[in-house]
Design an enzyme around this catalytic site. Structure first.
Site, PDB file in Angstrom:
ATOM      1  N   GLU A   1      36.388  33.485  40.880  1.00  0.00           N
ATOM      2  CA  GLU A   1      37.398  32.420  40.760  1.00  0.00           C
ATOM      3  C   GLU A   1      37.450  31.547  42.019  1.00  0.00           C
ATOM      4  OE1 GLU A   1      38.469  31.924  37.899  1.00  0.00           O
ATOM      5  OE2 GLU A   1      38.649  33.854  36.860  1.00  0.00           O
TER       6      GLU A   1
ATOM      7  N   HIS B   1      45.557  35.880  42.729  1.00  0.00           N
ATOM      8  CA  HIS B   1      45.420  35.993  41.280  1.00  0.00           C
ATOM      9  C   HIS B   1      45.523  37.462  40.888  1.00  0.00           C
ATOM     10  CE1 HIS B   1      43.984  35.790  37.202  1.00  0.00           C
ATOM     11  NE2 HIS B   1      42.831  36.372  37.483  1.00  0.00           N
TER      12      HIS B   1
ATOM     13  N   GLU C   1      68.327  36.005  41.135  1.00  0.00           N
ATOM     14  CA  GLU C   1      67.499  35.615  42.280  1.00  0.00           C
ATOM     15  C   GLU C   1      66.346  34.678  41.896  1.00  0.00           C
ATOM     16  OE1 GLU C   1      67.060  37.331  45.831  1.00  0.00           O
ATOM     17  OE2 GLU C   1      69.136  36.815  45.403  1.00  0.00           O
TER      18      GLU C   1
ATOM     19  N   HIS D   1      45.772  36.240  30.251  1.00  0.00           N
ATOM     20  CA  HIS D   1      44.896  36.600  31.372  1.00  0.00           C
ATOM     21  C   HIS D   1      45.674  37.074  32.607  1.00  0.00           C
ATOM     22  CE1 HIS D   1      41.040  35.581  33.816  1.00  0.00           C
ATOM     23  NE2 HIS D   1      41.829  36.375  34.523  1.00  0.00           N
TER      24      HIS D   1
HETATM   25  O1  2HA Z   1      37.559  39.836  37.545  1.00  0.00           O
HETATM   26  O2  2HA Z   1      40.289  38.465  37.609  1.00  0.00           O
HETATM   27  O3  2HA Z   1      39.663  36.152  36.557  1.00  0.00           O
HETATM   28  C1  2HA Z   1      38.170  38.957  38.412  1.00  0.00           C
HETATM   29  C2  2HA Z   1      39.127  38.153  37.648  1.00  0.00           C
HETATM   30  C3  2HA Z   1      38.624  36.970  36.955  1.00  0.00           C
HETATM   31 ZN    ZN Z   2      41.485  37.410  36.262  1.00  0.00          ZN
END
Ligand code: 2HA
Ligand code: ZN
Length: 276
Positions: free
Chosen positions: A116, A140, A170, A211
């Site tokens: 990413e 992420h 909060e 995701h």
């Molecule tokens: O595997 O999270 O979005 C890594 C990730 C891809």
């Molecule tokens: Zn991911």
């Protein structure tokens, strides 16, 4: 200064391990990046590896020309970061066009920066600009409850923000600007990077349907704390929806307006709509 002893490295590793223990990083799921300060680069410069080949980032981030980042490696597992950071992480340097990177430390067993990388760097570029350089962390994670909600709630910024705000007093204080939501897209490329970085113009959190989530912040505590707060709120919402499709009482739009006044924050009216 030994690279592994530097404060930013220790903060990065702790945050990654905290995320793993939250259950957000099954297998190689998730990724983390940190934009180094100039002084941090100078402290470690004598210990960086000789420069290798430039590799294409897969997008263009001229606003980050010449910057250094600590990033997780593609295919590496968060649960291994604390035991072998030199195999799981990399410090990369960007070139003067902002189109290529080279590895200056880490990934000692081989590998590449996170899949990413385009989204991380495009988010960094936007955040560097809109925060005057304050934001340095992009995170992420595969946050279970937030992902579950993307199967049930309409994929709109307004609905997600409002429902998450209602679940804990909060929340509007922690993310007064709201959260952005992106419908399902192929991960790992430039298109999802462009869509996510657009969200980062206004929000510090963007949810990827089915995701996970991206968060941005000034430091490791604030960025982890934002992810943690949103995910906890999503967990409460799932408990509520599991008990009953309707709330008997909740925090009302006027309650939010009073909160905004009391806490000196501004809450955009687009999130304070009347429900049918
Ligand atoms: O595997 O999270 O979005 C890594 C990730 C891809
Ligand atoms: Zn991911």
């Amino acid at each position: 200064m030994r690279i592994l002893d530097s404060k930013f490295m220790r903060g990065f590793i702790k945050m990654a391990d905290d995320g793993y223990h939250q259950g957000w990083h099954e297998r190689n799921g998730g990724n983390l990046s940190y934009r180094l300060r100039e002084a941090e680069v100078e402290d470690i410069r004598p210990r960086l590896n000789a420069a290798g080949d430039w590799m294409p980032i897969g997008t263009s981030v001229p606003g980050l020309a010449g910057e250094f980042f600590l990033v997780t490696g593609s295919g590496k597992y968060f649960r291994n970061i604390i035991v072998d950071p030199e195999a799981c992480l990399a410090i990369i340097e960007l070139d003067e066009s902002g189109e290529n990177y080279r590895i200056r430390w880490g990934l000692v067993e081989g590998g590449r920066p996170t899949s990413e990388l385009p989204t991380h760097l495009m988010n960094h570029e936007v955040k560097k600009r809109v925060t005057g350089g304050k934001h340095r962390v992009i995170y992420h994670a595969h946050t279970t409850n937030t992902i579950a909600l993307t199967f049930v709630l309409p994929l709109s910024d307004e609905v997600f923000t409002r429902e998450l705000w209602e679940m804990a007093t909060e929340c509007p204080v922690v993310f007064p600007e709201g959260v952005g939501v992106i419908g399902w897209m192929v991960p790992g490329g430039r298109d999802i990077a462009v869509a996510t970085s657009r969200m980062m113009e206004t929000y510090n959190a963007a949810i990827w349907a089915h995701h996970g989530m991206f968060c941005s912040g000034e430091d490791f505590d604030l960025t982890f704390g934002l992810m943690h707060t949103i995910e906890k709120s999503a967990e409460i919402l799932i408990k509520v929806l599991s008990m009953s499709p309707v709330k008997t009482q909740t925090i009302t739009p006027d309650n939010f307006r009073n909160l905004a006044e009391g806490f000196h924050i501004s809450l955009p009216e687009k999130f304070l709509y009347e429900k049918q």
